[in-house]
Design a protein around this motif. Structure first.
Motif, PDB file in Angstrom:
ATOM      1  N   ASN A 182    -101.387  86.517  30.116  1.00 18.87           N
ATOM      2  CA  ASN A 182    -101.545  85.637  28.790  1.00 18.87           C
ATOM      3  C   ASN A 182    -100.545  85.815  28.028  1.00 18.87           C
ATOM      4  OD1 ASN A 182    -103.359  84.169  31.372  1.00 18.87           O
ATOM      5  ND2 ASN A 182    -105.246  85.517  29.866  1.00 18.87           N
ATOM      6  N   ASN A 183    -100.891  87.071  27.301  1.00 17.08           N
ATOM      7  CA  ASN A 183     -99.869  87.083  26.454  1.00 17.08           C
ATOM      8  C   ASN A 183     -98.648  88.035  26.659  1.00 17.08           C
ATOM      9  OD1 ASN A 183     -98.841  87.211  23.943  1.00 17.08           O
ATOM     10  ND2 ASN A 183    -100.286  89.009  23.092  1.00 17.08           N
ATOM     11  N   PRO A 184     -97.388  87.506  27.258  1.00 20.74           N
ATOM     12  CA  PRO A 184     -96.550  88.161  28.740  1.00 20.74           C
ATOM     13  C   PRO A 184     -95.205  88.841  27.092  1.00 20.74           C
ATOM     14  CG  PRO A 184     -95.973  86.342  28.529  1.00 20.74           C
ATOM     15  CD  PRO A 184     -97.363  86.421  27.670  1.00 20.74           C
ATOM     16  N   SER A 185     -95.879  88.804  25.573  1.00 19.74           N
ATOM     17  CA  SER A 185     -94.657  89.111  24.986  1.00 19.74           C
ATOM     18  C   SER A 185     -94.331  90.529  24.925  1.00 19.74           C
ATOM     19  CB  SER A 185     -95.458  89.289  23.213  1.00 19.74           C
ATOM     20  OG  SER A 185     -94.650  90.100  22.442  1.00 19.74           O
ATOM     21  N   GLY A 186     -93.368  91.487  25.214  1.00 22.81           N
ATOM     22  CA  GLY A 186     -92.908  92.848  25.339  1.00 22.81           C
ATOM     23  C   GLY A 186     -93.049  93.025  26.757  1.00 22.81           C
ATOM     24  N   THR A 187     -93.049  92.274  27.651  1.00 23.52           N
ATOM     25  CA  THR A 187     -92.991  92.179  29.304  1.00 23.52           C
ATOM     26  C   THR A 187     -91.508  92.899  29.605  1.00 23.52           C
ATOM     27  OG1 THR A 187     -95.144  91.139  29.779  1.00 23.52           O
ATOM     28  CG2 THR A 187     -93.898  91.862  31.280  1.00 23.52           C
ATOM     29  N   VAL A 224     -93.466  82.297  22.047  1.00 26.49           N
ATOM     30  CA  VAL A 224     -93.366  81.461  20.984  1.00 26.49           C
ATOM     31  C   VAL A 224     -94.604  81.271  20.580  1.00 26.49           C
ATOM     32  CG1 VAL A 224     -91.915  79.698  20.432  1.00 26.49           C
ATOM     33  CG2 VAL A 224     -91.555  80.493  22.492  1.00 26.49           C
ATOM     34  N   HIS A 225     -95.317  82.249  19.768  1.00 24.35           N
ATOM     35  CA  HIS A 225     -96.547  82.213  19.205  1.00 24.35           C
ATOM     36  C   HIS A 225     -96.406  80.939  18.210  1.00 24.35           C
ATOM     37  CE1 HIS A 225     -97.220  86.332  20.318  1.00 24.35           C
ATOM     38  NE2 HIS A 225     -96.016  86.658  19.885  1.00 24.35           N
ATOM     39  N   GLY A 226     -97.514  80.383  18.622  1.00 23.77           N
ATOM     40  CA  GLY A 226     -98.031  79.074  17.458  1.00 23.77           C
ATOM     41  C   GLY A 226     -97.340  77.637  18.426  1.00 23.77           C
ATOM     42  N   ASN A 241     -85.589  84.037  27.360  1.00 25.00           N
ATOM     43  CA  ASN A 241     -85.947  83.096  27.231  1.00 25.00           C
ATOM     44  C   ASN A 241     -86.738  82.013  27.342  1.00 25.00           C
ATOM     45  OD1 ASN A 241     -84.471  82.632  24.257  1.00 25.00           O
ATOM     46  ND2 ASN A 241     -82.981  82.213  25.715  1.00 25.00           N
ATOM     47  N   PRO A 242     -87.271  81.302  26.936  1.00 30.94           N
ATOM     48  CA  PRO A 242     -88.735  81.160  27.175  1.00 30.94           C
ATOM     49  C   PRO A 242     -87.789  79.310  28.507  1.00 30.94           C
ATOM     50  CG  PRO A 242     -89.291  80.541  25.401  1.00 30.94           C
ATOM     51  CD  PRO A 242     -87.827  81.679  25.866  1.00 30.94           C
ATOM     52  N   VAL A 243     -89.193  78.761  28.516  1.00 28.00           N
ATOM     53  CA  VAL A 243     -88.516  77.402  29.880  1.00 28.00           C
ATOM     54  C   VAL A 243     -88.967  76.805  29.178  1.00 28.00           C
ATOM     55  CG1 VAL A 243     -88.014  76.556  32.013  1.00 28.00           C
ATOM     56  CG2 VAL A 243     -87.896  78.676  31.666  1.00 28.00           C
ATOM     57  N   TYR A 244     -88.659  75.801  28.888  1.00 22.39           N
ATOM     58  CA  TYR A 244     -89.401  74.165  28.194  1.00 22.39           C
ATOM     59  C   TYR A 244     -88.607  73.112  29.420  1.00 22.39           C
ATOM     60  CZ  TYR A 244     -89.133  77.023  23.436  1.00 22.39           C
ATOM     61  OH  TYR A 244     -89.874  77.981  22.750  1.00 22.39           O
ATOM     62  N   THR A 245     -90.208  72.815  29.305  1.00 22.23           N
ATOM     63  CA  THR A 245     -89.940  71.787  29.997  1.00 22.23           C
ATOM     64  C   THR A 245     -90.903  70.327  29.726  1.00 22.23           C
ATOM     65  OG1 THR A 245     -90.324  73.148  32.040  1.00 22.23           O
ATOM     66  CG2 THR A 245     -90.515  70.144  32.687  1.00 22.23           C
ATOM     67  N   ALA A 246     -89.721  69.522  29.410  1.00 26.42           N
ATOM     68  CA  ALA A 246     -90.422  67.881  29.041  1.00 26.42           C
ATOM     69  C   ALA A 246     -91.031  67.046  30.670  1.00 26.42           C
ATOM     70  CB  ALA A 246     -89.104  66.965  29.124  1.00 26.42           C
ATOM     71  N   ILE A 265     -93.782  69.129  26.075  1.00 30.19           N
ATOM     72  CA  ILE A 265     -92.912  69.859  26.308  1.00 30.19           C
ATOM     73  C   ILE A 265     -93.901  71.184  26.596  1.00 30.19           C
ATOM     74  CG2 ILE A 265     -91.647  71.815  25.403  1.00 30.19           C
ATOM     75  CD1 ILE A 265     -90.509  68.356  25.550  1.00 30.19           C
ATOM     76  N   LYS A 266     -93.401  71.439  28.000  1.00 29.16           N
ATOM     77  CA  LYS A 266     -94.242  72.738  28.438  1.00 29.16           C
ATOM     78  C   LYS A 266     -94.137  73.976  27.962  1.00 29.16           C
ATOM     79  CE  LYS A 266     -98.125  70.833  29.579  1.00 29.16           C
ATOM     80  NZ  LYS A 266     -99.514  71.711  28.619  1.00 29.16           N
ATOM     81  N   VAL A 267     -93.988  75.362  27.977  1.00 29.92           N
ATOM     82  CA  VAL A 267     -93.475  75.951  27.900  1.00 29.92           C
ATOM     83  C   VAL A 267     -93.824  77.240  29.094  1.00 29.92           C
ATOM     84  CG1 VAL A 267     -94.401  76.891  25.475  1.00 29.92           C
ATOM     85  CG2 VAL A 267     -92.799  78.056  26.122  1.00 29.92           C
ATOM     86  N   THR A 268     -92.953  77.976  29.928  1.00 25.47           N
ATOM     87  CA  THR A 268     -93.281  79.008  30.786  1.00 25.47           C
ATOM     88  C   THR A 268     -92.635  80.576  30.612  1.00 25.47           C
ATOM     89  OG1 THR A 268     -91.686  77.773  32.552  1.00 25.47           O
ATOM     90  CG2 THR A 268     -94.268  77.463  32.138  1.00 25.47           C
TER      91      THR A 268
END
Ligand code: ZN
Length: 681
Positions: A27-32, A47-49, A635-640, A657-660
């Motif tokens: 749930n928090n892939p930061s640093g993976t 992208v916190h926040g 980068n994360p992926v942004y989907t409208a 806008i979803k971020v994955t």
């Protein structure tokens, strides 16, 4: 053209400290760790926040990220004229390969592809050296023949020849940016910013354009390629709509137009308008007016850079490499830089430099902590953790500058960095390791803040001094100056008084790490037998070696041997701070007076030559740790999506806008090449 992109200590330490972090919280892939090859590790950042932003802000970011991705090909082409055909060839072979994927040749090919994707071309992003393929020309030619037989891919022999030379011939265009003294830096650099022209010709061309009495000088060459035609005419090919890179610039403009509707204020919409005008005309005066508007917009939460910004990719430091970072302010963390910025005058007035070289009045140092939403162009996959723009000195003097620390990137480094044995191997003793564990993250961030938001902005030139007087050593000495400013103040009781640190010994963590890095561990990034070349590495070495030598009589810092291993031992932190202050005074004098000879002497004596024995030892000890010297990010992926959560291209239907955070490294690169490659279609 000043050099303000900084890979500071957090990046270097993080470089030095990564565990295989694949078992991090999903749930928090930061640093993976997403991928690992050669000397590279690719991480994820979060992208916190983002979820807390308004829909308008999210749409704004969405179109800005699209504008960011559309510039990718520009940077590839700037980095070398055969990079785009090289990428197309490699990716086509890779995607269509149906042989044994465990064969040595294929594995070597895959590694090379990953390196090329990381370097945005055939060269290492840091050393600037060409990658060395581990597969044979025969193997690749066989793959191309297979593709041709199946009618999948045919490439003209004339186009193929230079690409094969680029891959396999070590003598063909060997270095992207050559900085070796005494050589023609233009003719020996493979970057695609000049064509058929020598260094003296380039220098004469721009010297003739430059008006040295102009108080608002144009950044000549920032957005053009300089060529000499076969009949000897020297001309600029300008990056603009209808000019060089037009197809990519057109798509960037389209997305900026879409983004503009969601700008946070009319002022911010005006910033975007000015940028579009600049892209449309290529007029560098408009780039300056854009930069001024951008600098003055400090209210907007969402912000971005998009354009030809930093000039590290040009041996003469003129042309800007294309890049984009979209970001938004982290309101809580920004308090730190707000406190520093509001005390800017105090720092300036108390700095250990000759008062003649201080700014009597420090202007508008705006500083903030941001989270990056997308990294693109020259900031991807390897990325800075702090940025200070604009680069034009006169704009900085008259309008101030914006300084940022990219907190979600530093956090990803930190998240990835726990417990891999680096500190156990290189840090002298347990108390020092504890100090680092406790205070390095905060003091490293503060170092970045001080470097970016006060260091670069401090000091002034004496009247009549050419800002480019330090020439090829300008960027090293500028980074040295900013680092020294940060180091000096990190130990100041003022930081405790301002509530930024809670322990008077905290700064020692950064001091120790800085000396360790500058004297020893950064050498892990350099091949045996080579000199230190990159500006930030030279700056760290200059500082560390200078204080080692000048503190020797007082035994301030030592390199000592324990069990045949070399360690940095700091005996007197107070005197170490004094030495940082003394060197800052001298570097500021060199800059203020434009004393090229003194600057060159410092760089040559302290910053370049490596002790081969120590180098060998560092590499050997480092090799036992299996740590990648360089890191970058996917980068994360942004989907409208529409109101039902389904992806949509229809702007009026966008409900969120979803971020994955699930896309892997090579899939991301292949998708970018498919969807964002206006210059290769
Ligand atoms: Zn810097």
């Amino acid at each position: 053209m000043k050099l303000h992109k900084t890979i500071t200590m957090a990046a270097v330490l993080a470089t030095a400290t990564t565990a295989m972090a694949n078992n991090l919280d999903p749930n928090n892939p930061s640093g993976t760790v997403v991928d690992r090859f050669a000397d590279i590790e690719v991480l994820r950042y979060v992208v916190h926040g983002f979820e807390e932003l308004t829909l308008n802000q999210k749409k704004f970011i969405y179109y800005l990220t699209e504008a960011a991705l559309q510039g990718r090909d520009i940077l590839w082409d700037q980095n070398g004229k055969y990079n785009l055909p090289l990428r197309q060839l490699l990716e086509t072979v890779y995607v269509n390969y149906d042989g044994d994927k465990n064969s040595e040749e294929f594995k070597a090919f895959e590694k090379y592809l990953k390196q090329v994707e990381f370097g945005n071309g055939a060269y290492h992003h840091y050393s600037m050296d060409k990658f060395v393929p581990g597969f044979s020309a025969e193997w690749l030619e066989q793959q191309l023949k297979n593709l041709s037989d199946k009618n999948i891919y045919k490439v003209d022999a004339n186009q193929l020849r230079p690409v094969l030379s680029l891959i396999f011939d070590p003598k063909f265009m060997p270095k992207r940016v050559n900085q070796a003294a005494g050589e023609d830096l233009i003719l020996t650099s493979a970057c695609n910013l000049y064509e058929n022209i020598s260094q003296p010709e380039v220098e004469a061309y721009y010297a003739a354009l430059k008006d040295t009495t102009d108080l608002t000088p144009i950044s000549y060459g920032l957005n053009s390629r300089l060529v000499k035609t076969p009949d000897g005419v020297i001309m600029e090919e300008v990056y603009r709509l209808g000019g060089y890179y037009s197809a990519a610039i057109e798509r960037i403009i389209d997305n900026l137009e879409k983004a503009k509707k969601y700008a946070e204020s009319p002022q911010q919409a005006a910033v975007i308008d000015e940028l579009i005008k600049f892209y449309t005309t290529g007029d560098l005066k408009l780039f300056d007016s854009y930069s001024i508007l951008w600098t003055e917009d400090t209210d907007s939460q969402v912000d971005f850079i998009n354009g030809f910004i930093e000039s590290y990719g040009d041996p003469l430091g003129m042309t800007g490499s294309w890049e984009s970072i979209v970001n938004f302010r982290d309101e809580t963390a920004s308090n730190r830089t707000r406190v520093l910025a509001s005390n800017a005058q105090w720092f300036e007035s108390n700095s250990p430099v000759d008062p003649r070289f201080r700014k009597p009045e420090v202007k508008g140092v705006s500083a903030k902590v941001i989270n990056a939403a997308i990294l693109a162009g020259d900031s991807y996959p390897a990325t800075p953790i702090g940025i200070n723009l604009p680069n034009a000195n006169w704009i900085r003097a008259a309008h101030g500058s914006k300084s940022v620390t990219i907190e979600n990137i530093t956090r990803a480094y930190d998240d990835a960095s726990h417990g891999n044995g680096f500190n156990e191997e290189f840090v002298i003793d347990e108390p020092t390791r504890e100090l680092l564990d406790k205070y390095l993250f905060i003091t490293d961030n503060l170092h970045t803040d001080l470097h970016e938001c006060l260091g670069h902005g401090s000091g002034r030139l004496l009247p009549g001094v050419d800002p480019d007087a330090l020439k090829a050593h300008g960027s090293t000495l500028e980074e040295t100056r900013a680092d020294l400013f940060a180091l000096y103040y990190l130990a100041d009781p003022k930081l405790i008084e301002m509530g930024l640190l809670d322990n008077p010994d905290a700064y020692k963590a950064e001091y120790y790490k800085y000396m360790l890095n500058g004297l020893m561990t950064q050498l892990m990034r350099i091949e045996l037998g080579k000199d230190v070349e990159e500006a930030h590495m030279r700056n760290r070495k200059l500082i560390a070696e200078w204080v080692l030598e000048h503190g020797a009589a007082d035994n301030v810092v030592q390199l000592i041997k324990l069990d045949d291993k070399t360690f940095v031992k700091i005996n007197d932190y107070n005197k170490l701070r004094d030495l940082f202050g003394q060197l800052l005074g001298e570097i500021q004098r060199i800059k203020s007076e434009g004393d090229y000879a003194a600057g060159e002497a410092l760089v040559e004596k302290y910053a370049v030559k490596v002790n081969p024995e120590l180098h060998n030892e560092v590499l050997a000890r480092y090799a036992t740790l299996d740590i990648a010297p360089y890191k970058g990010f996917v980068n994360p992926v942004y989907t409208a999506v529409d109101a039902n959560g389904n992806p949509t291209d229809n702007e009026s239907e966008i409900a969120d806008i979803k971020v994955t955070y699930t896309e892997d490294y090579i899939p991301q690169m292949l998708r970018y090449s498919r969807d964002y490659s206006p210059l290769t279609k």
